[in-house]
Design a protein around this motif. Structure first.
Motif, PDB file in Angstrom:
ATOM      1  N   VAL A 189       0.873  -1.253   0.036  1.00  0.00           N
ATOM      2  CA  VAL A 189      -0.029  -0.195  -0.316  1.00  0.00           C
ATOM      3  C   VAL A 189       0.883   1.117  -0.390  1.00  0.00           C
ATOM      4  O   VAL A 189       1.705   1.248   0.752  1.00  0.00           O
ATOM      5  CB  VAL A 189      -0.878  -0.183   0.883  1.00  0.00           C
ATOM      6  N   THR A 190       0.862   2.193  -1.150  1.00  0.00           N
ATOM      7  CA  THR A 190       1.601   2.988  -1.205  1.00  0.00           C
ATOM      8  C   THR A 190       0.609   4.405  -0.899  1.00  0.00           C
ATOM      9  O   THR A 190       1.056   5.786  -0.124  1.00  0.00           O
ATOM     10  CB  THR A 190       1.956   3.778  -2.465  1.00  0.00           C
ATOM     11  N   THR A 191      -1.127   4.551  -0.774  1.00  0.00           N
ATOM     12  CA  THR A 191      -1.596   5.877  -0.395  1.00  0.00           C
ATOM     13  C   THR A 191      -3.262   5.405  -0.144  1.00  0.00           C
ATOM     14  O   THR A 191      -3.114   4.278   0.053  1.00  0.00           O
ATOM     15  CB  THR A 191      -2.166   6.114  -2.122  1.00  0.00           C
ATOM     16  N   VAL A 195      -6.516   2.216  -0.460  1.00  0.00           N
ATOM     17  CA  VAL A 195      -6.813   1.581   0.593  1.00  0.00           C
ATOM     18  C   VAL A 195      -8.443   1.276   0.583  1.00  0.00           C
ATOM     19  O   VAL A 195      -9.700   1.197   0.747  1.00  0.00           O
ATOM     20  CB  VAL A 195      -6.483   2.144   1.805  1.00  0.00           C
ATOM     21  N   GLU A 196      -8.893   3.024   0.261  1.00  0.00           N
ATOM     22  CA  GLU A 196     -10.363   3.641  -0.345  1.00  0.00           C
ATOM     23  C   GLU A 196     -10.932   2.686  -1.500  1.00  0.00           C
ATOM     24  O   GLU A 196     -11.917   2.294  -1.529  1.00  0.00           O
ATOM     25  CB  GLU A 196     -10.170   4.792  -0.770  1.00  0.00           C
ATOM     26  N   ALA A 197      -9.825   2.205  -2.465  1.00  0.00           N
ATOM     27  CA  ALA A 197     -10.361   0.977  -3.239  1.00  0.00           C
ATOM     28  C   ALA A 197     -10.846   0.351  -2.731  1.00  0.00           C
ATOM     29  O   ALA A 197     -11.876  -0.807  -3.256  1.00  0.00           O
ATOM     30  CB  ALA A 197      -8.995   1.422  -4.091  1.00  0.00           C
ATOM     31  N   MET A 198      -9.325  -0.607  -1.898  1.00  0.00           N
ATOM     32  CA  MET A 198      -9.957  -1.580  -1.677  1.00  0.00           C
ATOM     33  C   MET A 198     -11.534  -1.893  -0.474  1.00  0.00           C
ATOM     34  O   MET A 198     -11.646  -3.162  -0.900  1.00  0.00           O
ATOM     35  CB  MET A 198      -8.662  -2.476  -0.817  1.00  0.00           C
ATOM     36  N   ALA A 199     -11.363  -0.933  -0.034  1.00  0.00           N
ATOM     37  CA  ALA A 199     -12.730  -0.802   0.800  1.00  0.00           C
ATOM     38  C   ALA A 199     -13.692  -0.423  -0.519  1.00  0.00           C
ATOM     39  O   ALA A 199     -14.855  -1.304   0.364  1.00  0.00           O
ATOM     40  CB  ALA A 199     -12.900   0.332   1.733  1.00  0.00           C
ATOM     41  N   GLU A 223       4.966  -1.274   3.918  1.00  0.00           N
ATOM     42  CA  GLU A 223       6.267  -2.023   2.981  1.00  0.00           C
ATOM     43  C   GLU A 223       6.825  -0.587   2.168  1.00  0.00           C
ATOM     44  O   GLU A 223       7.605  -1.646   1.573  1.00  0.00           O
ATOM     45  CB  GLU A 223       5.876  -3.608   3.079  1.00  0.00           C
ATOM     46  N   THR A 224       6.334   0.215   2.289  1.00  0.00           N
ATOM     47  CA  THR A 224       6.707   1.303   0.869  1.00  0.00           C
ATOM     48  C   THR A 224       7.189   2.473   1.891  1.00  0.00           C
ATOM     49  O   THR A 224       6.042   2.968   3.317  1.00  0.00           O
ATOM     50  CB  THR A 224       5.302   1.599   0.183  1.00  0.00           C
ATOM     51  N   PRO A 225       7.549   3.075   2.188  1.00  0.00           N
ATOM     52  CA  PRO A 225       8.018   4.319   2.307  1.00  0.00           C
ATOM     53  C   PRO A 225       7.187   5.769   2.154  1.00  0.00           C
ATOM     54  O   PRO A 225       6.659   6.519   3.485  1.00  0.00           O
ATOM     55  CB  PRO A 225       9.807   5.280   1.924  1.00  0.00           C
ATOM     56  N   GLN A 226       6.637   5.173   1.014  1.00  0.00           N
ATOM     57  CA  GLN A 226       5.008   6.135   1.010  1.00  0.00           C
ATOM     58  C   GLN A 226       3.892   6.785   1.701  1.00  0.00           C
ATOM     59  O   GLN A 226       3.389   6.943   2.018  1.00  0.00           O
ATOM     60  CB  GLN A 226       4.762   5.975  -0.317  1.00  0.00           C
ATOM     61  N   ILE A 227       3.572   5.374   2.590  1.00  0.00           N
ATOM     62  CA  ILE A 227       2.212   5.380   3.499  1.00  0.00           C
ATOM     63  C   ILE A 227       2.861   5.465   4.450  1.00  0.00           C
ATOM     64  O   ILE A 227       2.096   5.379   5.797  1.00  0.00           O
ATOM     65  CB  ILE A 227       1.833   3.908   3.280  1.00  0.00           C
ATOM     66  N   VAL A 228       4.036   5.239   5.412  1.00  0.00           N
ATOM     67  CA  VAL A 228       5.020   6.144   6.245  1.00  0.00           C
ATOM     68  C   VAL A 228       5.515   7.587   6.865  1.00  0.00           C
ATOM     69  O   VAL A 228       4.819   7.919   7.135  1.00  0.00           O
ATOM     70  CB  VAL A 228       6.085   5.200   6.490  1.00  0.00           C
ATOM     71  N   LEU A 229       5.415   8.289   5.619  1.00  0.00           N
ATOM     72  CA  LEU A 229       5.789   9.027   4.919  1.00  0.00           C
ATOM     73  C   LEU A 229       5.815   9.660   4.053  1.00  0.00           C
ATOM     74  O   LEU A 229       6.122   9.591   2.950  1.00  0.00           O
ATOM     75  CB  LEU A 229       6.889  10.010   5.523  1.00  0.00           C
ATOM     76  N   THR A 234       3.484  14.650   5.732  1.00  0.00           N
ATOM     77  CA  THR A 234       3.000  13.454   6.526  1.00  0.00           C
ATOM     78  C   THR A 234       2.223  12.234   6.373  1.00  0.00           C
ATOM     79  O   THR A 234       2.638  11.761   5.782  1.00  0.00           O
ATOM     80  CB  THR A 234       1.046  14.462   6.243  1.00  0.00           C
ATOM     81  N   SER A 235       2.671  11.600   7.780  1.00  0.00           N
ATOM     82  CA  SER A 235       2.256  10.020   7.550  1.00  0.00           C
ATOM     83  C   SER A 235       1.012   9.642   7.156  1.00  0.00           C
ATOM     84  O   SER A 235      -0.858  10.522   8.073  1.00  0.00           O
ATOM     85  CB  SER A 235       2.049   9.552   8.958  1.00  0.00           C
ATOM     86  N   PRO A 236       0.151   9.084   6.401  1.00  0.00           N
ATOM     87  CA  PRO A 236      -1.301   8.488   5.690  1.00  0.00           C
ATOM     88  C   PRO A 236      -1.580   7.754   6.231  1.00  0.00           C
ATOM     89  O   PRO A 236      -3.291   7.381   6.113  1.00  0.00           O
ATOM     90  CB  PRO A 236      -0.975   8.432   4.178  1.00  0.00           C
ATOM     91  N   LEU A 237      -0.958   7.214   7.209  1.00  0.00           N
ATOM     92  CA  LEU A 237      -1.485   5.429   7.551  1.00  0.00           C
ATOM     93  C   LEU A 237      -2.439   5.702   8.555  1.00  0.00           C
ATOM     94  O   LEU A 237      -4.107   5.183   8.854  1.00  0.00           O
ATOM     95  CB  LEU A 237      -0.104   4.922   8.570  1.00  0.00           C
ATOM     96  N   ALA A 238      -2.657   6.949   9.558  1.00  0.00           N
ATOM     97  CA  ALA A 238      -4.132   7.123  10.616  1.00  0.00           C
ATOM     98  C   ALA A 238      -4.959   7.652   9.042  1.00  0.00           C
ATOM     99  O   ALA A 238      -5.981   7.146   8.981  1.00  0.00           O
ATOM    100  CB  ALA A 238      -3.277   7.992  10.971  1.00  0.00           C
ATOM    101  N   ARG A 239      -5.134   8.206   8.435  1.00  0.00           N
ATOM    102  CA  ARG A 239      -5.857   8.833   7.552  1.00  0.00           C
ATOM    103  C   ARG A 239      -6.012   7.303   6.935  1.00  0.00           C
ATOM    104  O   ARG A 239      -7.653   6.653   6.518  1.00  0.00           O
ATOM    105  CB  ARG A 239      -5.727   9.671   6.349  1.00  0.00           C
ATOM    106  N   ALA A 240      -5.663   6.445   6.453  1.00  0.00           N
ATOM    107  CA  ALA A 240      -5.918   5.610   5.605  1.00  0.00           C
ATOM    108  C   ALA A 240      -6.544   4.625   6.686  1.00  0.00           C
ATOM    109  O   ALA A 240      -7.927   3.403   5.866  1.00  0.00           O
ATOM    110  CB  ALA A 240      -4.892   4.428   5.514  1.00  0.00           C
TER     111      ALA A 240
END
Length: 427
Positions: A189-191, A195-199, A223-229, A234-240
């Motif tokens: 997962v990178t963005t 996650v919205e698409a999977m939902a 497992e990608t830097p983009q989902i951490v920062l 900002t960190s997208p993890l909480a938003r995801a």
């Protein structure tokens, strides 16, 4: 002071309730806390085409054979650092675990562990694997939790991943209701959009098959830097998590994809690298009180080869598992039957070492006995959750729970997950 003499009136308090109504809904909806369902101590990954109903039994037997080849379970436990006072109990418990429930959570891999074998082959393997799971369920050989890891939603693999997800669920549902224990894993997962698409995919599949809303949930692999920062800092993890409509059930750390993406040399890619700790710290804060479970990754040092190599790999796995447990990651990945040995030994020791003091504190808390430690409700919940995890994984027996804490499983669950109190509003 007489209540009639206070300065604030009921209408003042009603105004405060109105002001905080949105915050109250946010906390209730987005931060419900963990529920009382079981979390497995590990996820076993095997390529989807290698699965058959007997696989858990075969893995358990292979693990027991490895132990016998290295002096027996008690000798192995001692070699893994189990103190003599716990060695006999740990050996007995782990031996029983390998016989009765060697795999708690099984993931049939259609991603890195499977590769690109063409659509015709993957279609056939997905349907065959789902059929084998149905056979295992019918024969009582299925692990408590099971499912698939599809290919990710990047452009190159998106259509294939979606098709396999669709085929897997359709095959399972041809036989009846959705089996209890199904898990879906979304890798790389990178963005937040992925996650919205999977939902949305889960929602559409539920509608098509007539399933209850939100009966399909999924784990995100971090497992990608983009989902951490993200690019904006900002960190997208909480938003995801909060953009998933309640469908994200877990965050699983991917050791080697993440390490490689950061440019860490292969010899230093590990669960205990500082870069791994940073990612997992972000995961932990993002998931806190949301009910989303955390899982650590794997070690690629397998217990194979000569005796020295096997024991060295076992010691490494046991140390890393214990480290994860101490840091609040109660689940990890296993990739080889012999890795079950240090996993279960480390879990058994962790919970047995902590059980006696935790049980004593719970008894004192319930009986309101004053002692050297004055535990608050939050600590009592943590103590009860710790003991409940130990019972669930077989490290502590129900009889030991009753004898030491004076509690049964229902009372323990009530302490670990007390009902939420709500403010009805001021009249």
């Amino acid at each position: 002071m007489d209540r009639a003499a206070t300065a604030l009136r009921p209408e003042d308090l009603i105004g405060i309730d109105r002001l905080l109504a949105a915050a109250d809904r946010l906390l209730a909806d987005d931060y419900p806390g963990d529920d009382d369902t079981r979390q497995p101590v590990h996820t076993v990954y095997v390529a989807a085409d290698r699965y058959a109903p007997a696989l858990p039994r075969e893995w358990g037997a292979a693990a027991r054979d490895a132990v016998e080849a290295h002096g027996g379970m008690e000798a192995v436990a001692l070699d893994l650092g189990v103190p003599e006072t716990f060695a006999a109990d740990v050996a007995t418990l782990v031996t029983a675990k390998l016989a009765s429930e060697p795999i708690e959570d099984l993931r049939l891999d259609l991603e890195d562990g499977y590769g690109d074998r063409g659509d015709e082959n993957e279609d056939a393997d997905v349907r065959r694997a789902a059929g084998h799971l149905l056979d295992a369920l019918a024969g009582g050989e299925a692990p408590p939790f099971f499912g698939i890891r599809i290919k990710g939603l990047e452009r190159a693999t998106r259509a294939r991943g979606i098709r396999s997800l669709d085929l897997f669920l359709s095959t399972l549902l041809e036989a009846g209701d959705l089996p209890k224990g199904v898990r879906l894993t979304l890798p790389k997962v990178t963005t937040v959009a992925q996650v919205e698409a999977m939902a949305r995919l889960c929602d559409r599949l539920e509608q098509h098959h007539g399933l209850a809303a939100r009966s399909l949930r999924f784990e995100m692999q971090v497992e990608t830097p983009q989902i951490v920062l993200a690019a904006d800092g900002t960190s997208p993890l909480a938003r995801a998590i909060h953009a998933s409509d309640g469908r994200v059930s877990g965050l699983h750390y991917g050791t080697y994809d993440y390490s490689a993406a950061l440019g860490i040399a292969p010899a230093y890619q590990s669960l205990d690298h500082p870069a791994a700790d940073h990612a997992k710290n972000v995961m932990q804060v993002a998931a806190a009180q949301t009910g989303v479970r955390l899982a650590d990754g794997s070690t690629n040092v397998l217990p194979v080869g000569d005796a020295d190599a096997v024991r060295a790999a076992w010691r490494l796995s046991a140390r890393l598992t214990r480290r994860s447990l101490e840091r609040g990651f109660f689940q990890g990945w296993d990739l080889h039957p012999a890795q079950l040995v240090p996993r279960f030994v480390a879990n058994a020791l962790f919970y047995r070492e902590g059980f006696a003091p935790a049980a004593a504190r719970l008894r004192a808390y319930v009986d309101r006995v004053e002692g050297g430690i004055l535990d608050e409700p939050a600590t009592a919940r943590a103590l009860a959750t710790f003991v409940a995890r130990g019972v669930a994984c077989g490290a502590v027996t129900e009889q030991e729970l009753t004898d030491a804490a004076g509690l049964d499983l229902a009372a323990l669950a009530a302490l670990a997950h007390p009902p939420h109190t709500t403010t009805e509003g001021h009249a």
